[in-house]
Scaffold this motif. Structure first.
Motif, PDB file in Angstrom:
ATOM      1  N   LYS A  55      23.144 -44.914   7.339  1.00 52.56           N
ATOM      2  CA  LYS A  55      22.096 -44.369   8.338  1.00 52.56           C
ATOM      3  C   LYS A  55      22.553 -44.352   9.624  1.00 52.56           C
ATOM      4  O   LYS A  55      22.446 -43.127  10.364  1.00 52.56           O
ATOM      5  N   LEU A 345      18.144 -41.508   1.161  1.00 46.31           N
ATOM      6  CA  LEU A 345      19.167 -40.855   2.041  1.00 46.31           C
ATOM      7  C   LEU A 345      19.732 -39.521   1.527  1.00 46.31           C
ATOM      8  O   LEU A 345      20.517 -38.994   1.727  1.00 46.31           O
ATOM      9  N   PHE A 347      18.536 -36.594   1.257  1.00 50.61           N
ATOM     10  CA  PHE A 347      18.719 -35.160   2.030  1.00 50.61           C
ATOM     11  C   PHE A 347      19.059 -35.315   3.487  1.00 50.61           C
ATOM     12  O   PHE A 347      19.057 -34.636   4.298  1.00 50.61           O
ATOM     13  N   GLY A 348      19.815 -36.801   3.550  1.00 51.05           N
ATOM     14  CA  GLY A 348      20.542 -36.900   4.828  1.00 51.05           C
ATOM     15  C   GLY A 348      19.451 -37.651   5.778  1.00 51.05           C
ATOM     16  O   GLY A 348      18.402 -38.177   5.394  1.00 51.05           O
ATOM     17  N   PHE A 349      19.995 -37.611   7.188  1.00 51.03           N
ATOM     18  CA  PHE A 349      19.140 -38.270   8.131  1.00 51.03           C
ATOM     19  C   PHE A 349      19.710 -37.807   9.732  1.00 51.03           C
ATOM     20  O   PHE A 349      21.071 -37.266   9.738  1.00 51.03           O
ATOM     21  N   HIS A 352      21.324 -33.393  10.638  1.00 52.83           N
ATOM     22  CA  HIS A 352      21.707 -32.715   9.506  1.00 52.83           C
ATOM     23  C   HIS A 352      20.950 -32.941   8.278  1.00 52.83           C
ATOM     24  O   HIS A 352      21.268 -32.635   7.240  1.00 52.83           O
ATOM     25  N   TYR A 353      19.627 -33.513   8.695  1.00 52.99           N
ATOM     26  CA  TYR A 353      18.643 -33.799   7.616  1.00 52.99           C
ATOM     27  C   TYR A 353      18.206 -32.262   6.803  1.00 52.99           C
ATOM     28  O   TYR A 353      18.189 -31.277   7.706  1.00 52.99           O
ATOM     29  N   CYS A 354      18.316 -32.161   5.628  1.00 52.66           N
ATOM     30  CA  CYS A 354      18.566 -30.809   4.839  1.00 52.66           C
ATOM     31  C   CYS A 354      17.121 -30.239   5.222  1.00 52.66           C
ATOM     32  O   CYS A 354      16.096 -30.828   5.087  1.00 52.66           O
ATOM     33  N   ALA A 357      14.596 -29.412   2.137  1.00 54.67           N
ATOM     34  CA  ALA A 357      14.258 -30.648   1.372  1.00 54.67           C
ATOM     35  C   ALA A 357      12.860 -30.564   0.737  1.00 54.67           C
ATOM     36  O   ALA A 357      12.688 -30.587  -0.420  1.00 54.67           O
TER      37      ALA A 357
END
Length: 405
Positions: A55, A345, A347-349, A352-354, A357
């Motif tokens: 994270k 995680l 979809f990222g964080f 750059h979170y998708c 999603a």
């Protein structure tokens, strides 16, 4: 498990790992949570396996997603000058601020939960049409015939691509996820050129005659939110790769999980309102993303007690974080639809979170629900242990999912 396993220097790249990664990842998390991985073509990467370290890494601006930084590193390691194609060099996933910020603002309107929910009726129609085609087959493959085309057709239609081009989009999407920039066959370059030519012509057409679709909305957006033609083209490429690959992997993985968890499947079919509430636990358990898109350190970074020098590749193991007992203390290897707030995680964080999603969740929920509602007696045509995963550094797709409907 401590002290019982000796890792190969290529430990994450072996077929044994691809088929059953979780015991190895548990060992690495416990013994060496930031581990080195040798790359077959030379060089190395640092693999981050613990949730909190991952994270932190995903939010750290010193770990760059800028594609130009990555290509410079590849050029140094291969001794060949490599530059990213413009189709891949101008979209969100491959850029950092300041360029990333206006691009994300420009396309965020297209991927709100409200817009994704509005697509439900059309996604259901696409799913039902694909199931109609499978109904008469003795042993259909739910990957090639369902999980792969469902997101491709949905996203192609979202962009305003006519139906007669959908088979080409499926072929291009497969090629873009299968071949790397260092592959010498020319397959990747050829497919990029074909997709680029098609998308450029489609963008030009929608400049003249806009429709009710994403590309038209981007082309004719308000001036403060308008992208260049190259940025629109690159965004289309991002949807074709990141959008299709991850969602296809997710749809196939969730269906396979429910085929092997009949009690959980019955719970969902008995209480249709639980599907949406259960998606995050299904995504955590399935881990459709093997690893987040690679980062490159722009200066030394300390993670998990290890100082990673500047100019190094960092791989963030999403599969590992989604089974980390520090974040999921109650039996993370178990699919538990009642798990409280499974903050995975996948979809990222951070920045750059998708963006897509919620759309991915909608497509996956509908894909799984329609299959099991239509064919409540569907079962695997092979033993679960015979299912094989394709080797891929980003997504974790099943090679095939043969069933009897």
């Amino acid at each position: 498990m401590a002290g019982t396993r000796t890792l190969s220097k290529y430990w994450m790249l072996t077929n044994d790992f691809t088929q059953n990664p979780y015991p190895v990842l548990e060992h690495v998390r416990n013994e060496s949570p930031v581990s080195e991985l040798s790359m077959p073509g030379g060089g190395r990467a640092f693999v981050v396996t613990r949730y909190e370290d991952a994270k932190a890494a995903l939010a750290d601006p010193r770990l760059s997603r800028d594609i130009h930084v990555h290509y410079r590193l590849m050029s140094e390691r291969t001794g060949q000058t490599m530059t990213p194609p413009p189709e891949e060099a101008n979209h969100l996933a491959n850029l950092e601020p300041p360029r990333h910020t206006p691009l994300r603002r420009a396309i965020s309107f297209a991927f709100t939960p409200r817009r994704a929910e509005a697509l439900r009726p059309r996604v259901e129609e696409i799913a039902d049409d694909l199931l109609d085609r499978l109904a008469g087959q003795p042993v259909p493959d739910l990957i090639a015939g369902y999980a792969d085309p469902l997101p491709v057709i949905t996203i192609a239609e979202l962009m305003g691509v006519p139906a007669d081009a959908w088979p080409d989009f499926l072929r291009w999407s497969t090629a873009l996820r299968t071949y790397s920039p260092t592959d010498g066959s020319g397959v990747l370059d050829r497919n990029i050129q074909e997709l680029s030519a098609y998308m450029s012509a489609l963008i030009a057409e929608k400049e003249r005659e806009p429709g009710d679709d994403l590309l038209s909305a981007l082309i004719h957006a308000d001036p403060e939110r308008r992208l260049t033609s190259t940025e629109i083209l690159s965004t289309g490429f991002a949807l074709m790769t990141g959008g299709n690959d991850t969602t296809a992997s997710l749809v196939g993985g969730v269906i396979a999980a429910l085929l092997t968890h009949p009690d959980e499947r019955e719970q969902l079919l008995g209480e249709p309102g639980r599907w949406g509430k259960s998606m995050d636990e299904l995504i955590r358990y399935v881990s459709p993303i093997s690893n987040a898109l690679q980062r490159v350190t722009t200066e030394p970074v300390e993670l998990g007690g290890v100082t990673i020098p500047a100019g190094e590749v960092v791989v963030i193991s999403v599969m590992s974080t989604n089974r980390d007992t520090s974040q999921f203390p109650d039996h993370p290897d178990v699919l538990d639809l009642d798990r409280h707030k499974p903050a995975h995680l996948s979809f990222g964080f951070g920045i750059h979170y998708c963006s897509g999603a919620h759309l991915a969740k909608v497509i996956t929920e509908i894909g799984a629900r329609r299959l099991f509602e239509r064919f409540p007696d569907v079962r695997l045509a092979v033993e679960p242990a015979e299912l094989r995963y394709a080797q891929n550094v980003v997504v974790r797709p099943l090679e095939a999912l043969p069933v009897r409907l």
